[in-house]
Motif scaffolding. Structure first.
Motif, PDB file in Angstrom:
ATOM      1  N   LYS A   3      -9.610 -19.714 -20.745  1.00 41.12           N
ATOM      2  CA  LYS A   3      -8.511 -20.549 -20.279  1.00 41.12           C
ATOM      3  C   LYS A   3      -7.346 -19.667 -19.884  1.00 41.12           C
ATOM      4  CE  LYS A   3      -5.571 -24.472 -21.521  1.00 41.12           C
ATOM      5  NZ  LYS A   3      -5.226 -25.477 -22.558  1.00 41.12           N
ATOM      6  N   SER A   4      -6.817 -19.889 -18.695  1.00 40.73           N
ATOM      7  CA  SER A   4      -5.702 -19.077 -18.219  1.00 40.73           C
ATOM      8  C   SER A   4      -4.376 -19.646 -18.700  1.00 40.73           C
ATOM      9  CB  SER A   4      -5.697 -19.023 -16.682  1.00 40.73           C
ATOM     10  OG  SER A   4      -4.555 -18.348 -16.207  1.00 40.73           O
ATOM     11  N   TRP A   5      -3.436 -18.763 -18.964  1.00 47.41           N
ATOM     12  CA  TRP A   5      -2.085 -19.189 -19.345  1.00 47.41           C
ATOM     13  C   TRP A   5      -1.296 -19.684 -18.136  1.00 47.41           C
ATOM     14  CZ3 TRP A   5       2.027 -16.910 -16.933  1.00 47.41           C
ATOM     15  CH2 TRP A   5       1.765 -15.728 -16.236  1.00 47.41           C
ATOM     16  N   ARG A   6      -1.824 -19.458 -16.916  1.00 47.84           N
ATOM     17  CA  ARG A   6      -1.085 -19.787 -15.697  1.00 47.84           C
ATOM     18  C   ARG A   6      -1.971 -20.581 -14.749  1.00 47.84           C
ATOM     19  NH1 ARG A   6      -2.890 -16.277 -11.646  1.00 47.84           N
ATOM     20  NH2 ARG A   6      -4.101 -14.526 -12.455  1.00 47.84           N
ATOM     21  N   THR A   7      -1.345 -21.193 -13.771  1.00 49.47           N
ATOM     22  CA  THR A   7      -2.088 -21.878 -12.722  1.00 49.47           C
ATOM     23  C   THR A   7      -2.624 -20.850 -11.736  1.00 49.47           C
ATOM     24  OG1 THR A   7      -0.642 -23.811 -12.895  1.00 49.47           O
ATOM     25  CG2 THR A   7      -1.955 -23.598 -10.888  1.00 49.47           C
ATOM     26  N   PRO A   8      -3.910 -20.837 -11.453  1.00 45.42           N
ATOM     27  CA  PRO A   8      -4.433 -19.876 -10.481  1.00 45.42           C
ATOM     28  C   PRO A   8      -3.790 -20.061  -9.115  1.00 45.42           C
ATOM     29  CG  PRO A   8      -6.209 -20.887 -11.736  1.00 45.42           C
ATOM     30  CD  PRO A   8      -4.968 -21.657 -12.067  1.00 45.42           C
ATOM     31  N   SER A   9      -3.649 -18.967  -8.392  1.00 50.28           N
ATOM     32  CA  SER A   9      -3.137 -19.037  -7.027  1.00 50.28           C
ATOM     33  C   SER A   9      -4.129 -19.782  -6.152  1.00 50.28           C
ATOM     34  CB  SER A   9      -2.913 -17.632  -6.467  1.00 50.28           C
ATOM     35  OG  SER A   9      -2.700 -17.683  -5.070  1.00 50.28           O
ATOM     36  N   ILE A  10      -3.629 -20.713  -5.351  1.00 48.00           N
ATOM     37  CA  ILE A  10      -4.531 -21.510  -4.512  1.00 48.00           C
ATOM     38  C   ILE A  10      -4.877 -20.795  -3.215  1.00 48.00           C
ATOM     39  CG2 ILE A  10      -3.761 -23.700  -5.491  1.00 48.00           C
ATOM     40  CD1 ILE A  10      -2.065 -24.133  -2.986  1.00 48.00           C
ATOM     41  N   ILE A  11      -4.382 -19.569  -3.028  1.00 51.32           N
ATOM     42  CA  ILE A  11      -4.766 -18.785  -1.856  1.00 51.32           C
ATOM     43  C   ILE A  11      -5.400 -17.461  -2.280  1.00 51.32           C
ATOM     44  CG2 ILE A  11      -2.444 -17.802  -1.576  1.00 51.32           C
ATOM     45  CD1 ILE A  11      -4.722 -18.721   1.342  1.00 51.32           C
ATOM     46  N   LEU A  12      -4.784 -16.747  -3.244  1.00 55.18           N
ATOM     47  CA  LEU A  12      -5.316 -15.466  -3.698  1.00 55.18           C
ATOM     48  C   LEU A  12      -6.529 -15.642  -4.593  1.00 55.18           C
ATOM     49  CD1 LEU A  12      -2.007 -13.591  -4.678  1.00 55.18           C
ATOM     50  CD2 LEU A  12      -3.300 -13.381  -2.552  1.00 55.18           C
ATOM     51  N   GLU A  13      -6.610 -16.754  -5.306  1.00 58.97           N
ATOM     52  CA  GLU A  13      -7.677 -16.962  -6.283  1.00 58.97           C
ATOM     53  C   GLU A  13      -8.488 -18.210  -5.947  1.00 58.97           C
ATOM     54  OE1 GLU A  13      -5.846 -14.762 -10.165  1.00 58.97           O
ATOM     55  OE2 GLU A  13      -4.909 -16.658  -9.593  1.00 58.97           O
ATOM     56  N   ALA A  14      -8.831 -18.304  -4.682  1.00 58.51           N
ATOM     57  CA  ALA A  14      -9.681 -19.397  -4.202  1.00 58.51           C
ATOM     58  C   ALA A  14     -10.740 -18.810  -3.280  1.00 58.51           C
ATOM     59  CB  ALA A  14      -8.850 -20.431  -3.452  1.00 58.51           C
ATOM     60  N   ASP A  15     -11.889 -19.420  -3.261  1.00 59.14           N
ATOM     61  CA  ASP A  15     -13.003 -18.976  -2.415  1.00 59.14           C
ATOM     62  C   ASP A  15     -13.387 -20.102  -1.465  1.00 59.14           C
ATOM     63  OD1 ASP A  15     -13.486 -16.325  -3.460  1.00 59.14           O
ATOM     64  OD2 ASP A  15     -14.201 -17.293  -5.285  1.00 59.14           O
ATOM     65  N   PRO A  16     -14.169 -19.790  -0.422  1.00 57.44           N
ATOM     66  CA  PRO A  16     -14.648 -20.855   0.451  1.00 57.44           C
ATOM     67  C   PRO A  16     -15.446 -21.890  -0.345  1.00 57.44           C
ATOM     68  CG  PRO A  16     -15.049 -18.670   1.400  1.00 57.44           C
ATOM     69  CD  PRO A  16     -14.598 -18.453  -0.004  1.00 57.44           C
ATOM     70  N   PRO A  17     -15.341 -23.163   0.020  1.00 57.62           N
ATOM     71  CA  PRO A  17     -14.631 -23.691   1.194  1.00 57.62           C
ATOM     72  C   PRO A  17     -13.160 -24.005   0.942  1.00 57.62           C
ATOM     73  CG  PRO A  17     -15.835 -25.448   0.150  1.00 57.62           C
ATOM     74  CD  PRO A  17     -16.162 -24.200  -0.641  1.00 57.62           C
ATOM     75  N   HIS A  45     -10.664 -22.090   0.161  1.00 57.86           N
ATOM     76  CA  HIS A  45      -9.715 -21.067   0.597  1.00 57.86           C
ATOM     77  C   HIS A  45      -9.298 -21.226   2.059  1.00 57.86           C
ATOM     78  CE1 HIS A  45      -9.107 -16.980   2.441  1.00 57.86           C
ATOM     79  NE2 HIS A  45      -8.251 -16.881   1.454  1.00 57.86           N
ATOM     80  N   GLY A  46     -10.261 -21.527   2.921  1.00 59.61           N
ATOM     81  CA  GLY A  46     -10.029 -21.484   4.360  1.00 59.61           C
ATOM     82  C   GLY A  46      -8.925 -22.372   4.889  1.00 59.61           C
ATOM     83  N   PRO A  47      -8.906 -23.671   4.573  1.00 57.86           N
ATOM     84  CA  PRO A  47      -7.884 -24.546   5.146  1.00 57.86           C
ATOM     85  C   PRO A  47      -6.454 -24.127   4.790  1.00 57.86           C
ATOM     86  CG  PRO A  47      -9.688 -25.835   4.243  1.00 57.86           C
ATOM     87  CD  PRO A  47      -9.925 -24.431   3.817  1.00 57.86           C
ATOM     88  N   LYS A  48      -6.233 -23.706   3.566  1.00 62.18           N
ATOM     89  CA  LYS A  48      -4.878 -23.304   3.169  1.00 62.18           C
ATOM     90  C   LYS A  48      -4.488 -21.991   3.826  1.00 62.18           C
ATOM     91  CE  LYS A  48      -5.321 -25.788  -1.189  1.00 62.18           C
ATOM     92  NZ  LYS A  48      -6.681 -26.292  -0.895  1.00 62.18           N
ATOM     93  N   ARG A  49      -5.430 -21.076   3.932  1.00 59.91           N
ATOM     94  CA  ARG A  49      -5.120 -19.813   4.601  1.00 59.91           C
ATOM     95  C   ARG A  49      -4.783 -20.049   6.074  1.00 59.91           C
ATOM     96  NH1 ARG A  49      -5.998 -14.218   3.782  1.00 59.91           N
ATOM     97  NH2 ARG A  49      -6.047 -13.104   5.775  1.00 59.91           N
ATOM     98  N   ARG A  50      -5.492 -20.981   6.718  1.00 63.57           N
ATOM     99  CA  ARG A  50      -5.199 -21.257   8.124  1.00 63.57           C
ATOM    100  C   ARG A  50      -3.785 -21.793   8.309  1.00 63.57           C
ATOM    101  NH1 ARG A  50     -10.776 -22.475   8.133  1.00 63.57           N
ATOM    102  NH2 ARG A  50     -10.457 -24.663   7.604  1.00 63.57           N
ATOM    103  N   ILE A  51      -3.307 -22.565   7.362  1.00 66.33           N
ATOM    104  CA  ILE A  51      -1.924 -23.063   7.440  1.00 66.33           C
ATOM    105  C   ILE A  51      -0.943 -21.897   7.386  1.00 66.33           C
ATOM    106  CG2 ILE A  51      -0.161 -24.407   6.230  1.00 66.33           C
ATOM    107  CD1 ILE A  51      -2.498 -26.256   5.326  1.00 66.33           C
TER     108      ILE A  51
END
Length: 414
Positions: free
Chosen positions: A92-106, A108-114
């Protein structure tokens, strides 16, 4: 062991002869290691293409070839389990994972495109004139002082003005941005004393960050408001927009600050290279690339195996953390000729300072623009850039930089 490598027998199927994996007991987050990590990086590279860091029960890659291989195979070496030491799949992480740095396809892609759209070349072109004007202001102020601090007066002051303005952050309270970024990047290493000390003092900073990343606090014409416009269009949720503003303020600010600081320190320490740049300001972009290779801001982060795999002949099971030595790869003699030499005439493209693959830094274009503008402005306006004392290193679990660089600065003859 702290002074060399032991050998770890790597199990392989079918009774074949297993390779041996060198094991290092050094702590890559200790102050003495971080003060000058390059001899240890050389030992890591020479020991083999894959090693183990026994203190953290992690595999490690330090050569350019293997670092690039890990970063360009996200289906095997994922980010969604965390780019720090904690494995989000098992702990369990003490923090919220990054939704861009710590995300994988599928995901990751839509947020990175924004983010890519917001930070497009056309958008950056509109900022260039103001970025150039502000660079001239800060460099001229250094010249007026004569003796100044290349970190406080330029490497920190410039991005805290131009990038924070571009995001749309209010001017009041920006002193919180540096400790916030320091906390974020410390969190990508172990939960050590350095991290705990920063975390213990983060209360006011985290409250300020939460407030200024809200829709109401941002200026209407900045990157942050554009993220909320994407939320209004249904491309993000309101909470995701806030998280991406926070990501911009760490990934887009601290890395630039440390890169600029590393550039100032490297040029001041190598007067012959400074002379080349001063005499030909068009070398600014090449100089920036060589700084990023020679003194990489990102030292390391982690990936996690999604399945049993083989890397450079080494069998690695699923759910294994892999320490990825970005700074070591950028000094690998297998990739670079005479890599310990700082040479702004070198073709340093291909360095991994901003990562590579689908998780290559989405803000690298604006970071490169800021760096090129600052170095060109220094070269056009400054005759002498002379150390007035030693630099002071800033210790962080993930990024390398300096907190002070005393300089004597004189103007070019008009």
């Amino acid at each position: 062991m702290d002074s060399g490598a032991e050998l770890f027998d790597q199990a392989t199927p079918h009774g074949s002869q297993p390779p041996t994996v060198p094991v290092f007991g050094v702590d890559p987050y200790a102050d003495d290691f971080l003060t000058d990590p390059y001899a240890d990086y050389e030992a890591f590279r020479d020991a083999g293409p894959v090693i183990r860091l026994s203190r953290y029960n992690a595999y490690a890659v330090a050569r350019h070839e293997q670092v690039q291989a890990v970063l360009t195979q996200p289906d095997i070496f994922c980010s969604s389990a965390g780019i720090g030491l904690t494995n989000f799949k098992k702990e369990k992480s003490w923090r919220t994972p990054s939704i861009i740095l710590e995300a994988d396809p599928p995901d990751h892609g839509p947020k990175r495109r924004i983010l890519t759209r917001i930070l497009s070349p056309a958008a950056l072109k509109k900022l260039r004139e103001e970025f150039e004007r502000q660079a001239a202001f800060f460099v001229d102020r250094m010249i007026e002082k004569g003796t100044c601090d290349g970190i406080k007066d330029l490497a920190e002051a410039y991005p805290l003005k131009v990038f924070a303005d571009a995001v749309g952050i209010p001017a009041e309270g920006r002193e919180h941005l540096l400790p916030y970024g320091d906390l974020v990047f410390n969190a990508f290493g172990p939960i050590n004393e350095r991290f705990e000390k920063r975390m213990a003092s983060a209360g006011a900073t985290m409250e300020w960050i939460k407030t200024i990343c809200s829709r109401e606090a941002l200026t209407p014409d900045g990157f942050g408001s554009q993220l909320y416009a994407a939320a209004d269009a249904g491309d993000l949720t309101e909470d995701e927009a806030a998280l991406l503003v926070r990501t911009m303020l760490s990934a887009g600010l601290d890395t630039t600050i440390f890169t600029l600081g590393n550039a100032v320190v490297a040029l001041a320490r190598h007067p012959e290279q400074w002379a080349l740049l001063r005499d030909d300001p068009s070398l600014a972009r090449a100089a920036l690339e060589e700084v990023m290779r020679y003194e990489s801001t990102f030292q390391s982060f982690y990936r996690t195996t999604t399945q049993p795999t083989e890397l450079a002949g080494v069998r690695i099971e699923a759910e294994q953390k892999i320490w990825v030595g970005i700074a070591s790869a950028n000094r690998d003699p297998r990739r670079w000729e005479d890599p310990t030499r700082f040479d702004i005439l070198r073709r340093a493209s291909g360095n991994l300072a901003f990562g590579t693959g689908i998780h290559g830094c989405v803000g690298q274009m604006i970071a490169r623009m800021e760096g090129e503008i600052v170095l060109r402005t220094l070269a056009e306006r400054v005759a002498e850039l002379v150390p007035a004392g030693p630099p002071t290193i800033h210790f962080n679990n993930t990024v390398r930089g300096f907190s002070a660089m005393p300089l004597t600065v004189t103007a070019k003859a008009s």
